[in-house]
Motif scaffolding. Sequence first.
Motif, PDB file in Angstrom:
ATOM      1  N   ALA A 112       0.822  -1.213   0.000  1.00  0.00           N
ATOM      2  CA  ALA A 112       0.000   0.000   0.000  1.00  0.00           C
ATOM      3  C   ALA A 112       0.856   1.263   0.000  1.00  0.00           C
ATOM      4  CB  ALA A 112      -0.941   0.006   1.207  1.00  0.00           C
ATOM      5  N   SER A 113       1.992   1.197   0.675  1.00  0.00           N
ATOM      6  CA  SER A 113       2.880   2.360   0.766  1.00  0.00           C
ATOM      7  C   SER A 113       3.767   2.523  -0.461  1.00  0.00           C
ATOM      8  CB  SER A 113       3.780   2.220   1.993  1.00  0.00           C
ATOM      9  OG  SER A 113       3.006   2.161   3.154  1.00  0.00           O
ATOM     10  N   GLY A 114       3.722   1.534  -1.353  1.00  0.00           N
ATOM     11  CA  GLY A 114       4.570   1.602  -2.535  1.00  0.00           C
ATOM     12  C   GLY A 114       6.002   1.211  -2.263  1.00  0.00           C
ATOM     13  N   ILE A 115       6.239   0.502  -1.163  1.00  0.00           N
ATOM     14  CA  ILE A 115       7.585   0.040  -0.840  1.00  0.00           C
ATOM     15  C   ILE A 115       7.738  -1.327  -1.486  1.00  0.00           C
ATOM     16  CG2 ILE A 115       9.201  -0.550   0.999  1.00  0.00           C
ATOM     17  CD1 ILE A 115       7.665   1.523   2.735  1.00  0.00           C
ATOM     18  N   LEU A 116       8.214  -1.308  -2.712  1.00  0.00           N
ATOM     19  CA  LEU A 116       8.238  -2.498  -3.563  1.00  0.00           C
ATOM     20  C   LEU A 116       9.674  -2.918  -3.846  1.00  0.00           C
ATOM     21  CD1 LEU A 116       5.446  -1.154  -5.909  1.00  0.00           C
ATOM     22  CD2 LEU A 116       5.164  -2.776  -4.020  1.00  0.00           C
ATOM     23  N   ASP A 117      10.497  -2.881  -2.791  1.00  0.00           N
ATOM     24  CA  ASP A 117      11.913  -3.191  -2.925  1.00  0.00           C
ATOM     25  C   ASP A 117      12.261  -4.427  -2.098  1.00  0.00           C
ATOM     26  OD1 ASP A 117      11.840  -2.273  -0.303  1.00  0.00           O
ATOM     27  OD2 ASP A 117      13.049  -0.495  -0.672  1.00  0.00           O
ATOM     28  N   SER A 118      13.483  -4.528  -1.683  1.00  0.00           N
ATOM     29  CA  SER A 118      13.934  -5.695  -0.922  1.00  0.00           C
ATOM     30  C   SER A 118      13.186  -5.851   0.405  1.00  0.00           C
ATOM     31  CB  SER A 118      15.443  -5.618  -0.670  1.00  0.00           C
ATOM     32  OG  SER A 118      15.760  -4.454   0.074  1.00  0.00           O
ATOM     33  N   SER A 119      12.651  -4.772   0.933  1.00  0.00           N
ATOM     34  CA  SER A 119      11.856  -4.880   2.168  1.00  0.00           C
ATOM     35  C   SER A 119      10.624  -5.740   1.933  1.00  0.00           C
ATOM     36  CB  SER A 119      11.411  -3.496   2.657  1.00  0.00           C
ATOM     37  OG  SER A 119      12.508  -2.712   2.995  1.00  0.00           O
ATOM     38  N   LEU A 120       9.939  -5.490   0.825  1.00  0.00           N
ATOM     39  CA  LEU A 120       8.763  -6.294   0.505  1.00  0.00           C
ATOM     40  C   LEU A 120       9.166  -7.745   0.266  1.00  0.00           C
ATOM     41  CD1 LEU A 120       5.772  -6.669  -0.043  1.00  0.00           C
ATOM     42  CD2 LEU A 120       6.188  -5.919  -2.405  1.00  0.00           C
ATOM     43  N   LYS A 121      10.238  -7.960  -0.457  1.00  0.00           N
ATOM     44  CA  LYS A 121      10.670  -9.334  -0.727  1.00  0.00           C
ATOM     45  C   LYS A 121      11.009 -10.053   0.580  1.00  0.00           C
ATOM     46  CE  LYS A 121      13.244 -12.271  -3.781  1.00  0.00           C
ATOM     47  NZ  LYS A 121      14.108 -12.380  -4.941  1.00  0.00           N
ATOM     48  N   PHE A 122      11.686  -9.378   1.488  1.00  0.00           N
ATOM     49  CA  PHE A 122      12.001  -9.958   2.803  1.00  0.00           C
ATOM     50  C   PHE A 122      10.723 -10.381   3.513  1.00  0.00           C
ATOM     51  CE2 PHE A 122      12.165  -9.425   7.395  1.00  0.00           C
ATOM     52  CZ  PHE A 122      13.219 -10.252   7.761  1.00  0.00           C
ATOM     53  N   HIS A 123       9.717  -9.500   3.497  1.00  0.00           N
ATOM     54  CA  HIS A 123       8.485  -9.799   4.230  1.00  0.00           C
ATOM     55  C   HIS A 123       7.606 -10.816   3.505  1.00  0.00           C
ATOM     56  CE1 HIS A 123       8.996  -7.448   7.810  1.00  0.00           C
ATOM     57  NE2 HIS A 123       9.537  -6.495   7.061  1.00  0.00           N
ATOM     58  N   LEU A 124       7.703 -10.893   2.193  1.00  0.00           N
ATOM     59  CA  LEU A 124       7.034 -11.974   1.478  1.00  0.00           C
ATOM     60  C   LEU A 124       7.660 -13.313   1.872  1.00  0.00           C
ATOM     61  CD1 LEU A 124       6.668 -10.304  -2.016  1.00  0.00           C
ATOM     62  CD2 LEU A 124       4.765 -11.168  -0.628  1.00  0.00           C
TER      63      LEU A 124
END
Length: 108
Positions: free
Chosen positions: A52-64
């Motif tokens: 939702a925040s548009g944080i579509l980087d390694s942070s999202l991949k980590f949390h996926l």
Amino acid sequence: MAKVTAGRDELGTFAPQFAELNDDVLFGQVWAREDKLSARDRSIVTVTALMASGILDSSLKFHLQNAKNHGVTQEEIAEILTHAAFYTGWPKAWAAFRMAKEVWEEMV
């Protein structure tokens, strides 16, 4: 959840207070409150918030990956991202789906 040291590893000498808050408070105290909300549910909330925040980087991949590790299935993440797409935006969903596909296709 395993002890997280990413803050100290990446920013320990540059921003020690931020690193401490990241590792000890966010990933230590907050994520440890499983009597309030399971790590699996926290993972789902976090993935959705990042998308939702548009944080579509390694942070999202980590949390996926974290969501997968906590038992979220491929079918569930597809449903979660599809549902969230209507509230967060179609392009964000596409980006999240690309990462989720990578994570769920990786060997365990």
